[in-house]
Design a protein around this motif. Structure first.
Motif, PDB file in Angstrom:
ATOM      1  N   GLU A   1      30.748  31.376  51.394  1.00 44.22           N
ATOM      2  CA  GLU A   1      31.323  30.709  50.234  1.00 44.22           C
ATOM      3  C   GLU A   1      32.697  30.117  50.547  1.00 44.22           C
ATOM      4  OE1 GLU A   1      31.364  33.552  47.116  1.00 44.22           O
ATOM      5  OE2 GLU A   1      29.169  33.700  46.988  1.00 44.22           O
TER       6      GLU A   1
ATOM      7  N   GLN B   1      32.424  27.086  53.006  1.00 44.18           N
ATOM      8  CA  GLN B   1      31.862  25.909  52.338  1.00 44.18           C
ATOM      9  C   GLN B   1      32.890  25.231  51.440  1.00 44.18           C
ATOM     10  OE1 GLN B   1      28.325  27.006  50.225  1.00 44.18           O
ATOM     11  NE2 GLN B   1      27.003  26.826  52.022  1.00 44.18           N
ATOM     12  N   GLN B   2      33.606  26.032  50.651  1.00 46.03           N
ATOM     13  CA  GLN B   2      34.613  25.471  49.760  1.00 46.03           C
ATOM     14  C   GLN B   2      35.747  24.814  50.544  1.00 46.03           C
ATOM     15  OE1 GLN B   2      35.858  28.642  47.193  1.00 46.03           O
ATOM     16  NE2 GLN B   2      33.822  28.912  46.271  1.00 46.03           N
TER      17      GLN B   2
ATOM     18  N   ASN C   1      39.302  32.461  39.601  1.00 46.86           N
ATOM     19  CA  ASN C   1      38.276  33.156  40.372  1.00 46.86           C
ATOM     20  C   ASN C   1      38.685  34.606  40.585  1.00 46.86           C
ATOM     21  OD1 ASN C   1      36.135  33.739  42.043  1.00 46.86           O
ATOM     22  ND2 ASN C   1      37.230  33.075  43.882  1.00 46.86           N
TER      23      ASN C   1
ATOM     24  N   ASN D   1      42.955  29.823  40.110  1.00 43.06           N
ATOM     25  CA  ASN D   1      41.810  28.984  39.745  1.00 43.06           C
ATOM     26  C   ASN D   1      40.809  29.724  38.861  1.00 43.06           C
ATOM     27  OD1 ASN D   1      40.796  30.774  41.538  1.00 43.06           O
ATOM     28  ND2 ASN D   1      39.899  29.269  42.945  1.00 43.06           N
TER      29      ASN D   1
ATOM     30  N   THR E   1      36.772  20.803  50.529  1.00 39.15           N
ATOM     31  CA  THR E   1      38.131  20.403  50.178  1.00 39.15           C
ATOM     32  C   THR E   1      38.805  19.670  51.330  1.00 39.15           C
ATOM     33  OG1 THR E   1      38.315  22.308  48.716  1.00 39.15           O
ATOM     34  CG2 THR E   1      40.365  21.231  49.363  1.00 39.15           C
TER      35      THR E   1
END
Length: 597
Positions: A553, A556-557, A583, A581, A561
């Motif tokens: 995760e 990928q993020q 999260n 954010n 970005t």
């Protein structure tokens, strides 16, 4: 693109610290789920006999033994009625679950879960690979290989299984061998692997006690497994072990008796001799059990592996060598081709098939399942430090390959003698005498027969050795070193139940053992299904799996970005997530910076 790791100081030390511990909303410090941190074993807090488990199981076992001694005929009738009900109502359940376990453990090995170790991340295996395989194989089915090594292939050759043609058809040999392989390769070891993985993972990865009930913690909750539900599960495990190992002792006694009749030329002997053989074997394995794993089981297993290899090589050399070599690939090919059909065979195909299944396939599946508490717990104990992939490869493939060679050598030799008319192996008394009749056709028959009897005795001692220790473990809160009186009690009980099973079977002593095994294994089959579900829940939250999810995760993020904001010129750094954010979860976040290099 390059990567770098920032060492920014944590901004929220009230949530976690550098040791990998985090705080719950109530302030309790708990291990982070992504880290493999040392966990204190529950065994340190549990010592002594569990009087509920041991007391109830012991009373019921004594009551059963008293029933058999005082009213043998009544026991025989009751067990026969119970067998009829089990076969009529639940035969399909044994067939379905055994095949499902094969699919499940193979999937585990090849999936992402295969890399999970049965221990800490950097832990090394406790035993060398050769000794590990020898102990596992000897405890898993050694005595059965001696009893059925000749008798099963020759029986299927002379009387083909339903749906495979009439006796003497051109493909009778291939179907006889493929049916034998079906009963002795992937399916039994997959059954063992499910319990072994559940116990090994829970004990050495999670710090739980070595109990069947403890493996249900992810499914039932720790409070339930420590309470009445857990105690009932452990009692069923004891009963399955008791009757399964008693069946093996009975088979060993029958075969040793046959060997004495043939080699010693003593003629027909009655129950008194069988009881004497059982008493002698029981005394031997109790002595072995109280000596511990390293001194007892490992030593006996290594001796037996050498003796079994000598016997197999002897028959391979003096027997029909070319025929045996031809039989190996042919049998494997037929086994693979027939696997789906054999795995789905049930009593729905007719009364003939139902009767055949109760004598062979369902009996085997019940026998293997009745062995799983002690074989599973035992192979878990000797497999600490190995990954799930290594465990499955060793437990599933190595013994299966050895079984293929064993049955092709012993069974192939007997079939060749039967086919050529050299000897009528199929009519040589009971199943227990057919191996000795086969050996009589070759040089050094007496020496080879003596080796067989020694092998049977040691195979049983090593297997029942493990069974007694495991029943002691189940009786004493999961300790790996149960006290001697507990081990001795269950060892003696195993011997008595074996004798009762033989006597209850009457003239066909084997049928009494089969009946008791199938009936006793049914409740534990249900437990095993729950065990597999619980194991899967455990594995889904393993630190290795959680780390992989976090990494996937975060990367990928960060890549999305980075490419969006900087094109190809960016680097990924690890910093603390300040939750700005929204999260939650406290995981590390991938920060993207411009690459100035």
């Amino acid at each position: 693109m390059t990567s770098e790791k920032k060492t920014d100081s944590p901004k929220h030390s009230d949530h976690h610290d550098p040791t990998g511990l985090i705080r719950s909303p109530t302030g309790e410090v708990v291990p982070h789920p992504a880290l493999d941190l040392p966990i204190s074993s529950e065994q340190d807090q549990r010592k002594g006999i569990d009087w509920v488990v041991f007391g109830v199981a012991a009373v019921l076992a004594i009551a059963f033994m008293a029933w058999g001694i005082l009213a043998t005929e009544s026991l025989s009738k009751a067990s026969g009625a119970a067998l009829a009900w089990v076969m009529d109502k639940t035969g399909w359940f044994f067939v379905l679950t055994a095949s499902a376990f094969v699919v499940y453990v193979i999937w585990l090995a090849v999936s992402k879960y295969g890399a999970i170790p049965l221990g800490r991340d950097d832990e090394k295996p406790e035993f060398k690979t050769v000794s590990w395989i020898a102990m596992m194989f000897s405890a898993g089915m050694g005595i059965g290989l001696m009893f059925y090594g000749v008798s099963e292939p020759i029986t299927h050759f002379v009387t083909p299984p339903p749906g495979t043609g009439e006796a003497g058809n051109p493909e009778a040999i291939q179907h006889a061998m493929s049916t034998t392989m079906f009963h002795w390769t992937l399916h039994p070891w997959a059954v063992y692997a499910v319990v072994g993985l559940a116990i090994g993972y829970g004990a050495y990865r999670k710090g739980r006690v070595s109990l069947i009930s403890s493996a249900f913690a992810p499914l039932l909750g720790k409070r339930a497994t420590d309470g009445p539900a857990g105690k009932v599960i452990d009692m069923f495990a004891i009963f399955a072990t008791l009757f399964g190992s008693a069946t093996s002792l009975g088979l060993g006694a029958l075969q040793i008796r046959s060997g004495l009749q043939i080699v010693g030329n003593v003629g027909e002997v009655g129950n008194a001799v069988i009881v004497g053989i059982i008493a002698a074997l029981t005394a031997c394995f109790v002595i072995s059990a109280v000596s511990g794993v390293a001194k007892g089981i490992q030593w006996l297993s290594n001796i037996n592996m050498v003796l079994a290899l000598i016997l197999a090589l002897f028959l391979f050399v003096v027997g029909p060598t070319v025929f045996i070599l031809d039989l190996i690939p042919t049998s494997l090919g037929t086994y693979i081709g027939d696997l789906a059909q054999m795995s789905a065979r049930t009593g729905a195909e007719g009364s003939e098939t139902a009767t055949w299944l109760s004598s062979w396939t369902v009996f085997y599946w019940a026998w293997w399942i009745s062995w799983t508490p002690f074989v599973g717990m035992f192979i878990a104990r000797i497999s600490r430090g190995r990954t799930i992939r290594q465990f499955v490869a060793g437990v599933l493939l190595v013994p299966s390959a050895v079984s293929v060679l064993w049955f092709c050598i012993l069974g192939g030799t007997a079939i060749d003698l039967q086919r050529d008319g050299t000897a009528n192996i199929a009519e040589a008394g009971g199943l227990e005498s057919q191996l000795f009749t086969t050996l009589e056709q070759f040089p050094l028959a007496t020496v080879a027969s003596i080796i067989v009897m020694v092998l049977v005795a040691i195979f049983f001692v090593s297997g029942a050795d493990a069974a007694s220790i495991v029943m002691g473990t189940l009786s004493e809160h999961g300790t790996e070193q149960p006290t001697r009186p507990t081990v001795i009690f269950w060892g003696v009980a195993t011997g008595v139940v074996a004798g009762l099973g033989l006597i209850a079977g009457g003239e066909d002593a084997l049928s009494g053992l089969q009946t008791i095994t199938i009936v006793a294994a049914l409740p534990f089959t249900v437990i095993m299904v729950g065990l597999a579900v619980s194991l899967q829940r455990d594995l889904a939250h393993d630190p290795l799996i959680v780390r992989s999810q976090y990494a996937e995760e975060a990367v990928q993020q960060a890549v999305i970005t980075g490419v969006t904001e900087h094109g190809d010129d960016f680097a990924i750094a690890v910093i603390e997530d300040d939750h700005s954010n929204g999260n939650g979860g406290g995981s590390a976040a991938g920060a993207v910076t411009t690459d100035k290099t």
